[in-house]
Enzyme design. Structure first.
Site, mmCIF file in Angstrom:
data_model
loop_
_atom_site.group_PDB
_atom_site.id
_atom_site.type_symbol
_atom_site.label_atom_id
_atom_site.label_comp_id
_atom_site.label_asym_id
_atom_site.label_seq_id
_atom_site.Cartn_x
_atom_site.Cartn_y
_atom_site.Cartn_z
ATOM 1 N N ASP A 27 -5.914 11.326 -23.571
ATOM 2 C CA ASP A 27 -6.463 10.045 -24.030
ATOM 3 C C ASP A 27 -7.365 10.290 -25.238
ATOM 4 O OD1 ASP A 27 -7.659 7.577 -24.355
ATOM 5 O OD2 ASP A 27 -8.892 7.726 -22.537
ATOM 6 N N ASN B 236 -8.567 7.689 -27.403
ATOM 7 C CA ASN B 236 -9.521 6.624 -27.765
ATOM 8 C C ASN B 236 -10.458 6.223 -26.629
ATOM 9 O OD1 ASN B 236 -7.856 5.222 -26.096
ATOM 10 N ND2 ASN B 236 -7.240 3.655 -27.583
ATOM 11 N N ASP C 271 -9.998 4.974 -23.604
ATOM 12 C CA ASP C 271 -9.778 3.798 -22.744
ATOM 13 C C ASP C 271 -9.221 4.167 -21.371
ATOM 14 O OD1 ASP C 271 -7.196 4.486 -23.337
ATOM 15 O OD2 ASP C 271 -6.606 2.549 -24.172
ATOM 16 N N ASP D 177 -2.444 8.461 -25.000
ATOM 17 C CA ASP D 177 -1.878 7.741 -26.142
ATOM 18 C C ASP D 177 -1.218 8.710 -27.121
ATOM 19 O OD1 ASP D 177 -4.215 8.894 -27.298
ATOM 20 O OD2 ASP D 177 -5.371 7.133 -26.693
ATOM 21 N N ASP E 174 12.463 7.796 -24.831
ATOM 22 C CA ASP E 174 13.110 7.165 -23.687
ATOM 23 C C ASP E 174 13.774 5.871 -24.145
ATOM 24 O OD1 ASP E 174 13.485 6.733 -20.772
ATOM 25 O OD2 ASP E 174 11.743 8.036 -20.607
ATOM 26 N N ASP F 132 17.412 6.071 -19.563
ATOM 27 C CA ASP F 132 16.965 5.673 -18.237
ATOM 28 C C ASP F 132 18.113 5.073 -17.411
ATOM 29 O OD1 ASP F 132 14.454 5.240 -16.580
ATOM 30 O OD2 ASP F 132 15.280 3.213 -16.573
ATOM 31 N N GLU G 119 19.933 9.917 -17.432
ATOM 32 C CA GLU G 119 19.423 9.977 -16.061
ATOM 33 C C GLU G 119 20.509 9.454 -15.133
ATOM 34 O OE1 GLU G 119 15.834 8.526 -13.113
ATOM 35 O OE2 GLU G 119 16.580 7.172 -14.653
ATOM 36 N N HIS H 93 8.440 12.652 -13.556
ATOM 37 C CA HIS H 93 7.393 11.684 -13.249
ATOM 38 C C HIS H 93 7.736 10.804 -12.057
ATOM 39 C CE1 HIS H 93 10.437 9.563 -15.410
ATOM 40 N NE2 HIS H 93 9.871 8.415 -15.103
ATOM 41 N N ASP H 94 8.886 11.030 -11.419
ATOM 42 C CA ASP H 94 9.270 10.249 -10.240
ATOM 43 C C ASP H 94 9.225 11.085 -8.964
ATOM 44 O OD1 ASP H 94 9.871 8.016 -11.840
ATOM 45 O OD2 ASP H 94 11.944 8.666 -12.123
HETATM 46 C C1 NOJ Z 1 13.940 5.797 -13.747
HETATM 47 C C2 NOJ Z 1 12.583 6.168 -14.251
HETATM 48 O O1 NOJ Z 1 12.480 7.563 -14.304
HETATM 49 C C3 NOJ Z 1 11.588 5.521 -13.322
HETATM 50 O O2 NOJ Z 1 10.276 5.957 -13.577
HETATM 51 C C4 NOJ Z 1 11.711 4.029 -13.444
HETATM 52 O O3 NOJ Z 1 10.870 3.413 -12.497
HETATM 53 C C5 NOJ Z 1 13.139 3.562 -13.207
HETATM 54 N N1 NOJ Z 1 14.108 4.373 -13.868
HETATM 55 C C6 NOJ Z 1 13.333 2.165 -13.700
HETATM 56 O O4 NOJ Z 1 13.307 2.127 -15.095
#
Ligand code: NOJ
Length: 532
Positions: free
Chosen positions: A21, A23, A25, A29, A103, A205, A270, A332-333
């Site tokens: 980060d 700035n 907040d 960023d 992305d 995605d 993905e 990140h999932d």
């Molecule tokens: C896959 C992404 O990796 C995930 O973070 C997102 O919630 C879903 N697609 C929907 O876009």
């Protein structure tokens, strides 16, 4: 044979909200990313040395799914900066030899995207058919039985049109109707917009979802023990109509052709489907599809030498000669690698990922052995967690990167949007930079070795027989042969080696030099050896 950058390079995923980060907040960023490019690659082995970054969405968005709900595909959310910041990021990254992958979210927009606002305004507006609008069934029930990935049905009612619209994720993420040629043209223009700015590729995605069966039939119910919650209809169905309709493959080829017309670009998809179908996303030599359909299989493979070996051998046999493998252990999932496998496996995971044949993708923080964050029920922000409970939230793996031991881990001066991990005072970038045997030091060594070794970057792979608990393989190119021996077990093990072997490194970075006849391995130790 010379390879493309996206074959030999290492990709590093940045979730921009949580990287740095600038700035104050509390949200990461683009200027924050720029400030850390030297950490990622300053051209010397003091830095991590990654060849490309993939940045998760930074577009204008109401943030119902933290940016995967896009309200404008061709701009930057003020939360993350400006288009000028993006251009500066691109220039600064390229100056350091770092490619930039962004992305692209083709399956759905935000419900606040102007396209959807127009589409929902009436049944006969010019964009009326840009999304999936359906009447209720005659008995008043939903148009079909599909479930949302975030729990509950995949349909929400809109009072203006008196119809339901389809959303395979949050109700704030309506699915686009790719069978409408105007939708397709508009989404391909988004690719052109960023390609013209100079990006090097796209992570696409849930791209396998964009072609559904034209009639949207009900899907068969299955008894899936992996269903995540009572309202998880999604995993209780066989996903046979909601994605990967055969019409997707010509579309993948069209997208590939578009990317290739801009030079050496990459399309990474993905795709979460069974391997026999997944492999079709590579296309054919005459009609190539995606450069890299993401291979997530090791995320769910049981972490034993036997299972991991079997999985890699399966991939080696499945992927056609014109296709290029790739491996992913984290994103990140997912649960953080160190939490999923246990900290004792982290170093072998690094050695494995960075020595297999195929492009490795790291998720930020993986290089520190980061654990899942600690999220209290009232701190859940992720829509999946909000709809399916704390145990299903992805906030755990989205906590800020700890840069040093200062307050908030040096992430920024504001209160971070998610709490920094409790161990940030000891597990942080600065501490690991200062420790020549840290997990970070191991990642750096491996990434820089990979750059200098044709065998690792593009050589052949061959499995080597071993005792149970050990997974061994060679990588070979020209006159260079390397042997990787991974002890997955909690016991000391031995593995035979030829007489003139040389240890290049081990996972705890505390041995090297010649070894002959037998290699002794400590519990969970991995060793990389040079055979010739
Ligand atoms: C896959 C992404 O990796 C995930 O973070 C997102 O919630 C879903 N697609 C929907 O876009």
């Amino acid at each position: 044979m010379s390879k493309h950058w996206w074959q030999t390079g290492v990709v590093y995923q940045i979730y921009p909200r949580s990287f740095k980060d600038d700035n104050g907040d509390g949200v990461g960023d683009l200027p924050g990313i720029i400030s850390k490019l030297d950490y990622l690659n300053d051209g010397t082995p003091n830095s991590l040395g990654v060849d490309a970054i993939w940045i998760s969405p930074f577009y204008p968005s109401p943030m119902k799914d933290f940016g995967y709900d896009v309200a404008d595909y061709c701009d930057v959310n003020p939360l993350f900066g400006t288009l000028d910041d993006f251009d500066r990021l691109l220039a600064e990254a390229h100056k350091r030899g770092i490619r930039v992958i962004i992305d692209w979210v083709p399956n759905h927009t935000s419900d606040e995207h102007p396209w959807f606002i127009e589409s929902r305004s009436s049944r006969d507006n010019p964009k009326a058919d840009w999304y999936f609008w359906r009447d209720a069934k005659p008995d008043g029930s939903l148009p079909n039985n599909w479930g949302s990935h975030f729990g509950g049905p995949a349909w929400s009612y809109d009072a203006t049109r008196s119809q339901y619209y389809l959303h395979q994720f949050d109700p704030g993420q309506p699915d686009l109707n790719w069978r409408n040629p105007q939708v397709k043209a508009a989404m391909l223009d988004v690719l052109r917009f960023w390609l013209a700015r100079g990006v090097d590729g796209f992570r696409m995605d849930v791209v396998y979802m964009i072609m559904k069966h034209p009639d949207l039939p009900d899907q068969p119910w299955v008894n899936n023990p992996q269903a995540r919650a009572a309202n998880d209809l999604y995993f209780r169905q066989e996903q046979i109509y909601s994605h990967s309709h055969p019409d997707i493959f010509p579309l993948m080829h069209e997208i590939r052709t578009l990317l290739d017309s801009y030079g050496d670009k990459v399309g990474i998809g993905e795709i979460w489907i069974e391997p026999e179908k997944w492999v079709q996303y590579y296309g054919t030599p005459e009609q190539p599809g995606l450069h890299l359909p993401f291979n997530f299989r090791l995320i769910t493979t049981p972490w034993t030498a036997e299972a991991v070996r079997a999985e890699v051998e399966f991939m080696e046999s499945l992927i056609p000669a014109w296709g290029w493998p790739n491996y992913v252990l984290n994103n990140h999932d997912q649960q953080r690698l160190a939490s999923r496998l246990g900290q004792q496996h982290v170093r072998n995971a690094a050695l494995l990922l960075l020595t297999l044949r195929g492009t490795p993708t790291l998720y930020m923080g993986e290089e520190l052995g980061m654990l899942n964050g600690h999220i209290q029920p009232d701190q859940v922000r992720d829509p999946q967690g909000l709809r399916m409970g704390l145990e299903n939230t992805r906030d755990f793996c989205r906590t800020p990167i700890p840069w040093d031991a200062s307050p908030n881990g040096g992430f920024g001066t504001g209160t971070p949007w998610l709490p920094v991990n409790p161990d940030y005072e000891t597990r942080n970038v600065a501490a690991q930079q200062a420790d020549s045997q840290s997990v970070l030091a191991l990642y750096k060594r491996l990434i820089w070795l990979r750059k200098q070794s044709a065998a690792l970057a593009q050589g052949r792979y061959a499995s080597v027989a071993s005792e149970p608990g050990i997974y061994a393989y060679t990588r070979q190119a020209d006159d260079e042969t390397l042997l990787v021996v991974l002890n997955f077990s909690s016991e000391a093990r031995q593995h035979p080696v030829p007489s003139q072997a040389e240890i290049v490194l081990n996972t705890t970075l505390d041995r090297g030099g010649p070894v002959s006849g037998a290699l002794n391995l400590s519990p969970y130790e991995g060793v990389l050896l040079k055979l010739s």
